[in-house]
Design a protein around this motif. Structure first.
Motif, mmCIF file in Angstrom:
data_model
loop_
_atom_site.group_PDB
_atom_site.id
_atom_site.type_symbol
_atom_site.label_atom_id
_atom_site.label_comp_id
_atom_site.label_asym_id
_atom_site.label_seq_id
_atom_site.Cartn_x
_atom_site.Cartn_y
_atom_site.Cartn_z
ATOM 1 N N LEU A 10 0.871 -1.164 0.000
ATOM 2 C CA LEU A 10 0.000 0.000 0.000
ATOM 3 C C LEU A 10 0.915 1.223 0.000
ATOM 4 C CD1 LEU A 10 -2.879 1.162 0.099
ATOM 5 C CD2 LEU A 10 -2.671 1.206 2.598
ATOM 6 N N ASN A 11 1.022 1.860 -1.150
ATOM 7 C CA ASN A 11 1.873 3.042 -1.309
ATOM 8 C C ASN A 11 3.339 2.737 -0.976
ATOM 9 O OD1 ASN A 11 -0.383 4.612 -2.034
ATOM 10 N ND2 ASN A 11 -0.844 5.031 0.117
ATOM 11 N N GLU A 12 3.916 1.816 -1.725
ATOM 12 C CA GLU A 12 5.308 1.406 -1.526
ATOM 13 C C GLU A 12 6.167 1.748 -2.744
ATOM 14 O OE1 GLU A 12 6.674 0.384 1.123
ATOM 15 O OE2 GLU A 12 5.044 -0.322 2.416
ATOM 16 N N ALA A 13 5.841 2.848 -3.419
ATOM 17 C CA ALA A 13 6.586 3.229 -4.622
ATOM 18 C C ALA A 13 8.060 3.456 -4.345
ATOM 19 C CB ALA A 13 5.966 4.488 -5.246
ATOM 20 N N GLY A 41 -3.277 -2.960 -2.247
ATOM 21 C CA GLY A 41 -4.494 -2.635 -1.504
ATOM 22 C C GLY A 41 -5.067 -1.269 -1.798
ATOM 23 N N GLY A 42 -4.704 -0.695 -2.964
ATOM 24 C CA GLY A 42 -5.258 0.598 -3.345
ATOM 25 C C GLY A 42 -4.253 1.729 -3.299
ATOM 26 N N SER A 43 -3.043 1.469 -3.728
ATOM 27 C CA SER A 43 -1.992 2.495 -3.705
ATOM 28 C C SER A 43 -2.362 3.676 -4.600
ATOM 29 C CB SER A 43 -0.659 1.896 -4.182
ATOM 30 O OG SER A 43 -0.215 0.880 -3.307
ATOM 31 N N VAL A 44 -1.942 4.861 -4.162
ATOM 32 C CA VAL A 44 -2.198 6.076 -4.944
ATOM 33 C C VAL A 44 -0.893 6.818 -5.245
ATOM 34 C CG1 VAL A 44 -4.546 6.380 -4.073
ATOM 35 C CG2 VAL A 44 -2.637 7.395 -2.818
ATOM 36 N N ASP A 45 0.233 6.130 -5.090
ATOM 37 C CA ASP A 45 1.539 6.782 -5.277
ATOM 38 C C ASP A 45 2.298 6.273 -6.499
ATOM 39 O OD1 ASP A 45 2.125 4.233 -4.418
ATOM 40 O OD2 ASP A 45 3.699 4.843 -3.017
ATOM 41 N N GLY A 46 1.623 5.520 -7.350
ATOM 42 C CA GLY A 46 2.286 4.996 -8.540
ATOM 43 C C GLY A 46 2.948 3.651 -8.358
ATOM 44 N N GLN A 48 1.710 0.720 -8.555
ATOM 45 C CA GLN A 48 1.273 -0.229 -9.585
ATOM 46 C C GLN A 48 2.076 -0.079 -10.868
ATOM 47 O OE1 GLN A 48 -0.703 2.095 -8.104
ATOM 48 N NE2 GLN A 48 -2.736 1.282 -7.609
ATOM 49 N N ASN A 49 2.341 1.159 -11.266
ATOM 50 C CA ASN A 49 3.096 1.394 -12.496
ATOM 51 C C ASN A 49 4.510 0.843 -12.401
ATOM 52 O OD1 ASN A 49 0.918 2.720 -13.657
ATOM 53 N ND2 ASN A 49 1.597 4.734 -12.946
ATOM 54 N N ILE A 50 5.115 0.986 -11.209
ATOM 55 C CA ILE A 50 6.468 0.473 -11.004
ATOM 56 C C ILE A 50 6.482 -1.043 -11.133
ATOM 57 C CG2 ILE A 50 8.324 0.209 -9.309
ATOM 58 C CD1 ILE A 50 7.517 2.986 -8.228
ATOM 59 N N VAL A 51 5.518 -1.704 -10.505
ATOM 60 C CA VAL A 51 5.447 -3.167 -10.573
ATOM 61 C C VAL A 51 5.237 -3.628 -12.008
ATOM 62 C CG1 VAL A 51 4.142 -5.205 -9.849
ATOM 63 C CG2 VAL A 51 4.606 -3.374 -8.201
ATOM 64 N N LYS A 58 11.586 -7.859 -16.607
ATOM 65 C CA LYS A 58 12.209 -9.043 -16.005
ATOM 66 C C LYS A 58 11.572 -10.302 -16.584
ATOM 67 C CE LYS A 58 14.730 -6.619 -13.054
ATOM 68 N NZ LYS A 58 16.205 -6.567 -13.084
ATOM 69 N N LYS A 59 12.112 -10.775 -17.668
ATOM 70 C CA LYS A 59 11.516 -11.904 -18.383
ATOM 71 C C LYS A 59 11.810 -13.252 -17.713
ATOM 72 C CE LYS A 59 9.983 -9.151 -21.580
ATOM 73 N NZ LYS A 59 8.548 -8.830 -21.665
ATOM 74 N N GLU A 60 12.791 -13.274 -16.796
ATOM 75 C CA GLU A 60 13.193 -14.551 -16.207
ATOM 76 C C GLU A 60 12.237 -15.065 -15.132
ATOM 77 O OE1 GLU A 60 16.043 -11.418 -14.408
ATOM 78 O OE2 GLU A 60 14.559 -11.572 -16.001
ATOM 79 N N ILE A 61 11.308 -14.215 -14.682
ATOM 80 C CA ILE A 61 10.363 -14.640 -13.656
ATOM 81 C C ILE A 61 9.040 -13.925 -13.881
ATOM 82 C CG2 ILE A 61 11.188 -12.850 -12.070
ATOM 83 C CD1 ILE A 61 9.752 -16.294 -11.078
ATOM 84 N N VAL A 62 7.956 -14.620 -13.623
ATOM 85 C CA VAL A 62 6.623 -14.033 -13.744
ATOM 86 C C VAL A 62 6.358 -13.133 -12.538
ATOM 87 C CG1 VAL A 62 4.139 -14.503 -13.803
ATOM 88 C CG2 VAL A 62 5.725 -15.959 -15.083
ATOM 89 N N ILE A 63 5.999 -11.881 -12.807
ATOM 90 C CA ILE A 63 5.614 -10.942 -11.753
ATOM 91 C C ILE A 63 4.174 -10.518 -12.021
ATOM 92 C CG2 ILE A 63 6.049 -8.708 -10.660
ATOM 93 C CD1 ILE A 63 8.972 -8.985 -11.495
ATOM 94 N N LYS A 64 3.303 -10.748 -11.044
ATOM 95 C CA LYS A 64 1.888 -10.435 -11.200
ATOM 96 C C LYS A 64 1.493 -9.303 -10.254
ATOM 97 C CE LYS A 64 0.608 -15.278 -12.120
ATOM 98 N NZ LYS A 64 -0.219 -16.417 -11.618
#
Length: 237
Positions: A10-13, A41-46, A48-51, A58-64
């Motif tokens: 939650l807001n961990e940019a 959980g509803g971040s508003v600091d961007g 999601q965009n970073i993830v 990072k093609k070597e591992i699936v990140i969801k």
């Protein structure tokens, strides 16, 4: 066996990108990782965009990136539901497991230890925090906490019903209590390095007093709502 890493945010940019890169770069082999699931959980600091950016690079591992209602227990259960690995590894967004953490976890499961955690150190050299870190070597549920991270086989997690979503705080300890009662817990003698940012913000002894108060209230039978109200009043505000 493969590991699904589950990270509630939650807001961990400020740190989630660094953590994801670290997790990939410090595995013994990425073949041990099924996926990394970041539950937002509803971040508003961007955040999601970073993830999403890292997931594409990072093609070597699936990140969801998985959306969820706010609440750590709710987010952790949502991550577990989305996971497909035989082992679940729950990790806070400000905690860094030891190098080759994947091999240490799989080794324990192969020995029949279906749940456990690492020892822990803070990234802040305060004598009291060093003492708390020293306590994490002992095989007692009183010395456990979510910052030490938590691994558990998917089958055992489903068997015990996952995290109790009535706990907005103390959810990690409540799960550990149940695992200890089943004699399903081991402490790996390697260290997670976790942030002391909350201690820096509030003060080491002031925050420790409130945490001890929460533990005592729980031991004396306080409800999950009582614990949350105390945490909200004394720690968050």
């Amino acid at each position: 066996m493969k590991i699904s890493i589950i990270i509630p945010i939650l807001n961990e940019a400020a740190g989630i990108g660094e953590l994801l890169s670290y997790l990939i770069n410090t595995t013994s082999t990425t073949k041990n990782l099924k996926e990394i699931i970041v539950v937002d959980g509803g971040s508003v600091d961007g955040s999601q965009n970073i993830v999403q950016t890292i997931a594409k690079s990072k093609k070597e591992i699936v990140i969801k990136l998985t959306p969820s209602k706010k609440g750590r227990a709710i987010q952790l259960n949502a991550g577990a539901k989305a996971a497909s690995g035989e082992i679940l590894y729950f990790l806070h967004a400000d905690s860094y497991p030891p190098k080759h953490y994947d091999r240490y976890i799989i080794n324990e499961v192969e020995k029949g230890n279906n749940a456990g955690c690492f020892r822990m150190k803070f990234d802040y050299n305060h004598w009291w925090l060093r003492f708390l870190s020293w306590l994490t070597q002992f095989e007692s549920k009183r010395c456990r906490g979510g910052d030490q991270s938590q691994f558990i086989t998917t089958s055992l997690f489903n068997q015990i019903g996952g995290y109790d979503e009535s706990y907005i705080v103390y959810e990690d300890n409540e799960l550990v209590d149940r695992l200890f009662s089943l004699k399903e817990f081991v402490i790996i003698p390697k260290y997670v390095i976790t942030s002391a940012r909350r201690y820096r913000e509030i003060g080491v002894f002031r925050l420790q007093y409130h945490f001890l108060n929460i533990h005592m209230r729980r031991w004396m039978g306080a409800s999950s709502e009582d614990l949350y109200q105390y945490y909200k009043e004394k720690v968050v505000n």
